[in-house]
Design an enzyme around this catalytic site. Structure first.
Site, PDB file in Angstrom:
ATOM      1  N   GLY A 240       1.384   8.216   6.042  1.00 21.19           N
ATOM      2  CA  GLY A 240       1.077   7.175   7.011  1.00 21.19           C
ATOM      3  C   GLY A 240      -0.370   6.948   7.383  1.00 21.19           C
ATOM      4  N   CYS A 343       4.199 -21.391  -6.551  1.00 16.49           N
ATOM      5  CA  CYS A 343       4.530 -22.614  -5.819  1.00 16.49           C
ATOM      6  C   CYS A 343       5.087 -22.361  -4.436  1.00 16.49           C
ATOM      7  CB  CYS A 343       5.481 -23.441  -6.658  1.00 16.49           C
ATOM      8  SG  CYS A 343       4.678 -23.881  -8.192  1.00 16.49           S
TER       9      CYS A 343
HETATM   10  N1  LLP Z   1       7.014   9.049   3.442  1.00 12.75           N
HETATM   11  C1  LLP Z   1       7.957   8.133   3.728  1.00 12.75           C
HETATM   12  C2  LLP Z   1       9.298   8.575   4.145  1.00 12.75           C
HETATM   13  C3  LLP Z   1       7.650   6.764   3.631  1.00 12.75           C
HETATM   14  O1  LLP Z   1       8.573   5.865   3.919  1.00 12.75           O
HETATM   15  C4  LLP Z   1       6.351   6.364   3.220  1.00 12.75           C
HETATM   16  C5  LLP Z   1       6.000   4.951   3.087  1.00 12.75           C
HETATM   17  C6  LLP Z   1       5.405   7.362   2.916  1.00 12.75           C
HETATM   18  C7  LLP Z   1       5.772   8.699   3.049  1.00 12.75           C
HETATM   19  C8  LLP Z   1       4.012   7.049   2.470  1.00 12.75           C
HETATM   20  O2  LLP Z   1       3.294   6.376   3.440  1.00 12.75           O
HETATM   21  P1  LLP Z   1       1.711   6.118   3.282  1.00 12.75           P
HETATM   22  O3  LLP Z   1       1.045   7.474   3.346  1.00 12.75           O
HETATM   23  O4  LLP Z   1       1.491   5.459   1.985  1.00 12.75           O
HETATM   24  O5  LLP Z   1       1.371   5.267   4.432  1.00 12.75           O
HETATM   25  N2  LLP Z   1       4.502  -1.687   1.146  1.00 12.75           N
HETATM   26  C9  LLP Z   1       3.780  -1.373   2.366  1.00 12.75           C
HETATM   27  C10 LLP Z   1       3.854   0.092   2.725  1.00 12.75           C
HETATM   28  C11 LLP Z   1       5.257   0.637   2.844  1.00 12.75           C
HETATM   29  C12 LLP Z   1       5.304   2.095   3.165  1.00 12.75           C
HETATM   30  C13 LLP Z   1       6.691   2.608   3.059  1.00 12.75           C
HETATM   31  N3  LLP Z   1       6.826   3.995   3.297  1.00 12.75           N
HETATM   32  C14 LLP Z   1       2.339  -1.854   2.238  1.00 12.75           C
HETATM   33  O6  LLP Z   1       1.993  -2.424   1.196  1.00 12.75           O
HETATM   34  O7  LLP Z   1       1.552  -1.721   3.156  1.00 12.75           O
END
Ligand code: LLP
Length: 419
Positions: A240, A343
């Site tokens: 996150g 589009c």
């Molecule tokens: N762990 C879990 C359970 C998650 O659901 C996620 C991301 C992560 C770890 C990794 O999170 P990060 O460190 O990358 O923030 N498509 C969206 C982001 C979706 C994130 C979903 N879960 C975007 O392009 O911003």
């Protein structure tokens, strides 16, 4: 810090001119810098090394490319996967099954079975129902599944609503107030070895306070669960932490994140698990695109590029900002709208933005596209699936080929009655 820079007036990834990649592979095309990936992986792991016992599982969803996973495996990273498809990639990349965490709110019986047979290290359960099902499947196979219970701490992550996961109305995890009871019941099931709790409140977080609140609540829950006689040896703190997309954006450093965690978890006596995605991969990739034409607009000219929302969905989905740089800037700038050829109006990368001067045929990049870029690509408007390239020093290789519309068309058929 990253390894994209101008050398003799041309944007390079490490020692490779992006114009050379574009000529050879065509556009649009993702390019990843190995040195940047490796650097991010090391800085993050080194920051967390102040904690007594740590397991880092890269969130495969952020960038599931096999070469990327292979590089991270060589850095000692495990994998956080959310589907059998992601699990297969992690294992193929050489990540040991015991270093794989299986997360996700909708794991099917088939996926649970496959993961059990593969010897996956930890299942992050999103509900009591899932725990009961996993226990039954494991017991029938004569296996024991190690599991953590994902808890929804009802904390506002302060990020975009579509990437918040830890508020009461979100679908993820079990309710905080019910978690201790569920943990106790699941701990008693044969086939299941409950070993901890998991939490992930959202992505692209710009402040540590929501994480600190969530982790503090998880510590209290951990103590309550231990007090009822159940065992906790692992706490999965998710991912996150956000990254800057715009100049001037400020985000907590891995060192500040680690220091906050050291403070909250000092007396926990567990292995801490992490699932970073964006902070590892985000700045390690760019999307190269070519300007199709510059079209006169009413408020500002439209720079129509050959990349679109199907190749990089984040601006259309979340209104996300990705810096746009010319590969061979001429020193001038102008105010323009940057749009793709698809589009619908959501196929807009930027409106009224001050950018390098570009004209038809010029190459440019969208920056910070290494996470949630190619992985979210699709073929809308019967476009190709975008290719991916990895650079290492002065070497580069195509690590995912372009999948042409013709290949996709070949998988389709017209039923007998319409022939
Ligand atoms: N762990 C879990 C359970 C998650 O659901 C996620 C991301 C992560 C770890 C990794 O999170 P990060 O460190 O990358 O923030 N498509 C969206 C982001 C979706 C994130 C979903 N879960 C975007 O392009 O911003």
């Amino acid at each position: 810090m990253d390894h994209f820079s101008y050398q003799t007036g041309i944007l390079h990834a490490e020692d490779v001119a992006l114009s050379d990649v574009a000529e050879a592979v065509g556009t649009p095309c993702y390019v990843y810098s190995s040195a940047t990936l490796r650097r991010h992986a090391r800085v993050f792991a080194e920051a967390l090394s102040i904690l007594p016992s740590v397991h880092i599982a890269f969130a495969v969803k952020a960038n599931p490319n096999l070469a990327v996973l292979r590089l991270l495996a060589s850095e000692g990273y495990g994998a956080d996967v959310v589907s059998a498809g992601e699990m297969d990639r992690a294992l193929k990349a050489g990540i040991a099954p015991e270093h794989v965490v299986f997360s996700g709110v909708g794991k099917t019986a088939d996926e649970l079975t496959r993961a059990l047979k593969a010897g996956i290290g930890q299942f992050n359960l999103e509900s009591e129902e899932e725990g009961v099902e996993l226990a039954e499947i494991a017991a029938a196979l004569g296996l024991t599944a190690s599991a953590a219970l994902r808890v929804n701490p009802d904390v506002d992550a302060g990020t975009h609503a579509k990437i918040s996961t830890g508020m009461a109305e979100n679908k993820f995890g079990v309710a905080y107030d019910r978690a201790a009871g569920i943990y106790g019941r699941l701990s008693a099931l044969p086939g299941l070895k409950m070993r901890g709790l998991a939490v992930h409140i959202g992505s692209q977080l710009s402040r540590l306070e929501p994480l600190e609140d969530a982790f503090t609540k998880m510590g209290e829950l951990m103590r309550a669960i231990r007090a009822q006689g159940d065992t906790i040896t692992h706490m999965d703190l998710g991912g996150g932490v956000g990254v800057p997309y715009k100049p001037g954006d400020s985000f907590p450093s891995p060192q500040q994140y680690a220091a906050m965690i050291a403070g909250v978890t000092a007396d926990w006596g567990v292995t801490l698990m992490f699932e970073p995605g964006r902070i590892i991969a985000g700045n390690s990739g760019v999307l190269i695109t070519r300007v199709v034409r510059v079209k006169e607009g009413i408020t500002a000219p439209f720079v129509v590029v050959d990349a679109a929302m199907n190749d990089l969905a984040r601006p259309a989905l979340y209104g996300a900002w990705h810096d746009f740089l010319a590969v061979k800037p001429d020193g001038g700038t102008f105010t323009a709208n940057i749009v793709g050829p698809i589009c619908e109006s959501s196929d807009t990368f930027a409106m009224g933005r001050q950018i390098d001067t570009v004209k038809a045929g010029d190459l440019a990049v969208f920056r910070t596209a290494g996470a949630y870029g190619a992985t979210m690509a699709n073929t809308y408007n019967s476009r190709a699936l975008v290719p991916e390239v990895m650079v290492e020093g002065d070497k580069w290789a195509v690590v995912a080929k372009r999948i042409d519309p013709a290949t996709i068309l070949a998988a389709e058929d017209v039923p007998e009655w319409l022939k």
